[in-house]
Scaffold this motif. Structure first.
Motif, short mmCIF file in Angstrom:
data_model
loop_
_atom_site.label_atom_id
_atom_site.label_comp_id
_atom_site.label_asym_id
_atom_site.label_seq_id
_atom_site.Cartn_x
_atom_site.Cartn_y
_atom_site.Cartn_z
N LEU A 7 11.41 39.82 63.97
CA LEU A 7 12.76 40.58 63.47
C LEU A 7 12.22 41.86 63.23
O LEU A 7 12.07 42.24 61.75
N SER A 8 12.39 43.28 63.98
CA SER A 8 11.35 44.15 62.78
C SER A 8 12.59 44.92 63.28
O SER A 8 14.44 45.70 63.33
N GLY A 9 12.61 45.94 62.19
CA GLY A 9 13.69 46.98 61.45
C GLY A 9 13.23 47.38 59.89
O GLY A 9 12.92 49.37 60.11
N HIS A 10 12.61 46.99 59.28
CA HIS A 10 11.96 47.23 58.03
C HIS A 10 10.77 48.62 58.43
O HIS A 10 9.68 48.13 58.84
N SER A 18 18.62 36.36 53.51
CA SER A 18 19.60 35.03 53.13
C SER A 18 20.67 35.06 54.48
O SER A 18 21.25 36.09 55.27
N PHE A 19 20.49 34.14 54.27
CA PHE A 19 21.82 33.02 55.78
C PHE A 19 23.01 33.93 55.74
O PHE A 19 23.22 33.15 54.45
N SER A 20 23.70 34.13 56.73
CA SER A 20 25.38 34.51 56.32
C SER A 20 25.89 32.72 56.31
O SER A 20 25.07 31.92 56.50
N PRO A 21 27.01 32.58 55.79
CA PRO A 21 27.33 31.32 55.27
C PRO A 21 27.36 30.49 56.51
O PRO A 21 27.41 29.11 56.61
N ASP A 22 28.06 31.38 57.57
CA ASP A 22 28.01 30.02 59.08
C ASP A 22 26.31 29.90 59.73
O ASP A 22 26.71 29.69 61.31
N GLY A 23 25.93 31.46 59.34
CA GLY A 23 24.60 30.59 59.44
C GLY A 23 23.94 31.32 60.67
O GLY A 23 23.12 31.89 61.64
N LYS A 24 25.00 31.88 61.89
CA LYS A 24 24.82 33.14 62.43
C LYS A 24 23.83 34.40 62.52
O LYS A 24 23.78 34.72 63.39
N PHE A 25 23.34 34.88 61.58
CA PHE A 25 23.33 35.78 60.82
C PHE A 25 22.07 35.93 60.05
O PHE A 25 22.15 34.94 59.18
N LEU A 26 21.28 36.63 59.42
CA LEU A 26 20.56 36.87 58.91
C LEU A 26 20.07 38.12 58.50
O LEU A 26 20.13 39.21 58.45
N THR A 34 17.17 50.23 51.84
CA THR A 34 17.76 49.81 53.15
C THR A 34 18.51 47.80 53.09
O THR A 34 17.19 47.24 52.96
N ALA A 35 19.16 47.46 53.67
CA ALA A 35 19.50 45.66 54.21
C ALA A 35 19.68 46.19 55.77
O ALA A 35 20.84 46.95 55.72
N ARG A 36 19.49 44.92 56.11
CA ARG A 36 19.49 45.06 57.30
C ARG A 36 20.19 43.54 57.85
O ARG A 36 20.05 42.45 56.81
N ILE A 37 21.01 43.13 59.01
CA ILE A 37 21.58 42.17 59.65
C ILE A 37 21.80 42.02 61.08
O ILE A 37 21.51 43.18 61.59
N PHE A 38 21.08 41.44 60.97
CA PHE A 38 20.48 40.30 62.29
C PHE A 38 20.36 39.62 62.71
O PHE A 38 21.72 38.62 62.61
N ASP A 39 21.74 39.37 64.04
CA ASP A 39 22.08 38.47 64.76
C ASP A 39 20.73 37.30 65.36
O ASP A 39 20.07 38.08 66.02
N LEU A 40 21.08 36.07 64.91
CA LEU A 40 19.85 35.41 65.26
C LEU A 40 20.43 35.20 67.13
O LEU A 40 18.88 34.52 67.06
N ALA A 41 21.46 34.83 67.76
CA ALA A 41 21.26 34.40 68.94
C ALA A 41 20.56 35.75 70.22
O ALA A 41 20.68 34.49 71.02
N THR A 42 20.81 36.25 68.77
CA THR A 42 20.22 37.85 70.56
C THR A 42 18.83 38.40 69.60
O THR A 42 18.11 38.98 70.07
N GLY A 43 18.44 38.00 68.33
CA GLY A 43 17.47 38.95 67.66
C GLY A 43 17.69 40.37 67.34
O GLY A 43 16.86 40.67 66.95
N GLN A 44 18.95 40.66 67.47
CA GLN A 44 19.08 42.35 67.45
C GLN A 44 19.65 42.75 66.29
O GLN A 44 20.44 41.67 66.34
N GLN A 45 19.24 43.68 65.53
CA GLN A 45 20.15 44.01 64.58
C GLN A 45 21.28 44.81 64.53
O GLN A 45 21.93 44.88 65.74
N THR A 46 22.74 44.16 64.09
CA THR A 46 23.68 44.81 63.97
C THR A 46 24.21 45.54 63.12
O THR A 46 25.16 46.36 62.85
N MET A 47 23.44 46.04 61.63
CA MET A 47 23.71 46.77 60.64
C MET A 47 22.72 46.80 59.89
O MET A 47 22.03 46.25 59.60
N ALA A 48 22.76 48.62 59.90
CA ALA A 48 21.55 48.90 58.40
C ALA A 48 22.06 49.53 56.91
O ALA A 48 23.41 50.63 57.53
N VAL A 49 22.50 49.08 55.89
CA VAL A 49 23.08 49.66 55.38
C VAL A 49 21.64 50.45 54.47
O VAL A 49 21.02 49.75 54.07
#
Length: 88
Positions: A7-10, A18-26, A34-49
């Motif tokens: 997973l690239s972005g930083h 940290s994994f999301s409670p449902d395990g779908k995001f990192l 920054t903080a970044r969120i990645f969708d683990l199914a696609t490997g795509q970044q979904t948010m950058a804080v």
């Protein structure tokens, strides 16, 4: 077992993951303030804080996975809505 994914972005060191409670995001945080969120199914970044003035060193998810709270060396914690990307 699935193949490893990078997973690239930083820009710089990563300090926390940290994994999301449902395990779908990192979520990950780093020296690029920054903080970044990645969708683990696609490997795509979904948010950058952004908005911290120093390294983001820790992360916490809300129990329902709808909020992310990164904290930084600037002694601030910001809470973000994961779906909208807006501060709470």
């Amino acid at each position: 077992m699935a193949a490893p994914t990078t997973l690239s972005g930083h820009d710089g060191l990563v300090y926390s993951v940290s994994f999301s409670p449902d395990g779908k995001f990192l979520a990950c945080s780093g020296a690029d303030r920054t903080a970044r969120i990645f969708d683990l199914a696609t490997g795509q970044q979904t948010m950058a804080v952004e908005g911290h003035n120093d390294w983001v060193t820790n992360l916490a998810w809300s129990p329902d996975g709808t909020k992310l709270a990164p904290s930084a060396r600037d002694k601030r914690v910001k809470v973000w809505d994961v779906k909208t990307g807006e501060p709470v």
